[in-house]
Scaffold this motif. Structure first.
Motif, PDB file in Angstrom:
ATOM      1  N   ALA A  30       0.826  -1.209   0.000  1.00  0.00           N
ATOM      2  CA  ALA A  30       0.000   0.000   0.000  1.00  0.00           C
ATOM      3  C   ALA A  30       0.861   1.260   0.000  1.00  0.00           C
ATOM      4  N   SER A  31       1.958   1.236   0.765  1.00  0.00           N
ATOM      5  CA  SER A  31       2.846   2.398   0.786  1.00  0.00           C
ATOM      6  C   SER A  31       3.530   2.603  -0.562  1.00  0.00           C
ATOM      7  N   VAL A  33       2.351   1.711  -3.513  1.00  0.00           N
ATOM      8  CA  VAL A  33       1.374   2.126  -4.522  1.00  0.00           C
ATOM      9  C   VAL A  33       0.926   3.566  -4.301  1.00  0.00           C
ATOM     10  N   PHE A  34       0.569   3.919  -3.078  1.00  0.00           N
ATOM     11  CA  PHE A  34      -0.031   5.226  -2.819  1.00  0.00           C
ATOM     12  C   PHE A  34       0.992   6.291  -2.418  1.00  0.00           C
ATOM     13  N   ARG A  35       2.034   5.930  -1.713  1.00  0.00           N
ATOM     14  CA  ARG A  35       3.025   6.903  -1.280  1.00  0.00           C
ATOM     15  C   ARG A  35       4.180   7.014  -2.272  1.00  0.00           C
ATOM     16  N   GLY A  36       4.571   5.889  -2.839  1.00  0.00           N
ATOM     17  CA  GLY A  36       5.656   5.895  -3.806  1.00  0.00           C
ATOM     18  C   GLY A  36       7.024   5.971  -3.145  1.00  0.00           C
ATOM     19  N   SER A 188       9.878   3.066   1.194  1.00  0.00           N
ATOM     20  CA  SER A 188       8.741   3.915   0.865  1.00  0.00           C
ATOM     21  C   SER A 188       8.118   4.530   2.116  1.00  0.00           C
TER      22      SER A 188
END
Length: 408
Positions: A30-31, A33-36, A188
């Motif tokens: 999730a980090s 994908v969404f934070r990069g 990330s």
């Protein structure tokens, strides 16, 4: 832990480990994908300014350089790092791509405010250098790293499937994917800058992760040799015993690997300043810890679940449980509890059951067969020599001559 008697039930509690690793993987993915990632200048492109850390007024700090950059261009630099020690110490400024006019203005301001000196100890504006970094170079590094990763995974899969078996190869690769995802996820989440050195360091941890897993799997294979013909342990119990027998080896190996990486981190940050050494040390430290954890608590439990899908191992497990129920019933009839302790007087404990003795003898025979000492050829020749022979001549009453004949 040193004896390795199987006191830690890692395989038996594998569902808890699966839940832990599933949550950890979901958080990391999730980090990502969404934070990069915090990509460095080598991946995004930009401008690099380098200058000596010594000025006419003394040592130049990174805070001073940051203030001059802000006052001159009215924006923040990407990074300002002190690199090296002694006379070779420099300060490197990385920022987004600057125009030629902005670079010239910044170099003039840095010289006027800080007066960096050259190797001769004289203030010189030429001691401040600049360079443009293209994002395509970082992209080429990433592409080559992905190709190397794919080739590595294919070769490792073929080796493990040939040397061990297919389910061990699948389990080892699953643990390897976990190590890569968790390491990338930590970068990330924390926001560490990703540089080409980070990508190189990520490739170096793959070998360590597999090394520890292969050591455990080799002991699992040794403990489960001939298991289908025995009813003393199930495959999961034999694998858990192998984990306990190699536990201290895995811990000691991980500690020995972590110590030089910590030293590299201390040298890279404390003595030489943040830079390539720090990037290598951070990714290796994260990968070693993740690899040691997955090789113990993920790879082997996953292997057990895959093996127990095969009917022959299911049947062997049923025979083990049936035999234990039979032993417990006999123990109850003879006044012995389930642990083999005598309840009454003059009663025989249950652990002398004839079937158990036969299995123990079979296991000892298999272990002895795998390590038979080399025989002495001379001793073997003496054992083959017929009795009553001396030097190859027949024996008799008169010095080896046939009886009944006299010497004339």
């Amino acid at each position: 832990m040193y004896v390795g008697t199987g006191a830690f039930d890692v395989v038996g509690k594998r569902k808890r480990w699966y839940i832990f690793f599933a949550i950890l993987m979901l958080v990391c993915i999730a980090s990502i994908v969404f934070r990069g990632f915090n990509l460095g200048i080598d991946f995004k492109g930009g401008t690099r300014i380098s200058m000596p850390s010594e000025g006419a007024g003394g040592t130049i700090s990174t805070e001073q350089v940051t203030d001059v950059f802000n006052d001159t261009l009215n924006k923040e630099p990407a990074t300002v790092q002190a690199v090296g020690t002694g006379d070779s110490a420099t300060i490197q400024v990385r920022s987004e791509t600057l125009t030629t006019a902005e670079v010239a203005e910044l170099k003039t301001a840095l010289f006027d405010e800080l007066e960096p000196v050259n190797q001769a100890g004289e203030p010189s504006e030429r001691s401040i250098s600049d360079s443009a970094v293209s994002a395509s170079w970082g992209g080429e590094i990433s592409q080559q790293a992905l190709i190397a990763l794919g080739v590595f995974l294919v070769l490792v899969t073929l080796f493990l499937a040939f040397y061990f078996e297919r389910w061990m190869a699948v389990s080892a690769l699953a643990a390897l994917v976990h190590d890569v995802v968790v390491t990338a996820g930590v970068y990330s989440i924390v926001g560490f800058e990703v540089t080409p050195a980070t990508v190189i360091g990520l490739l170096t941890i793959l070998g360590f992760s597999l090394y520890d897993t292969v050591v455990v799997f080799d002991k699992v294979r040794e403990n489960t040799r001939g298991l289908l013909g025995l009813t003393r342990r199930t495959y999961g119990e034999a694998a858990n015993l192998a984990l306990n027998q190699t536990l201290m080896r895995s811990i000691n190996t991980s500690l020995i690997a972590v110590l030089p990486v910590l030293g590299l981190l201390v040298v890279g940050v404390g003595l030489l300043g943040v830079g390539t050494l720090q990037d290598l040390a951070l990714v290796q430290l994260t990968g070693i810890i993740a690899g040691a954890l997955s090789s113990i608590t993920l790879a082997t439990p996953l292997l057990v679940d895959l093996k127990m899908r095969e009917p022959k191992f299911k049947d062997q497990a049923r025979r083990v449980y049936a035999r234990r129920e039979n032993m417990a019933r006999k123990a109850a009839e003879r006044g012995v509890d389930a642990t083999g302790e005598i309840i009454g007087d003059d009663l025989t404990p249950a652990n002398d059951d004839e079937s158990l003795d036969a299995e123990l003898r079979q296991e000892r025979a298999m272990a002895a067969a795998s390590s038979v000492p080399t025989r002495n050829p001379k001793a073997a020749e003496n054992r083959r020599r017929p009795t009553g022979k001396q030097g190859g001549r027949p024996t008799g009453k008169h010095g080896g001559r046939p009886a009944g004949k006299k010497r004339h």
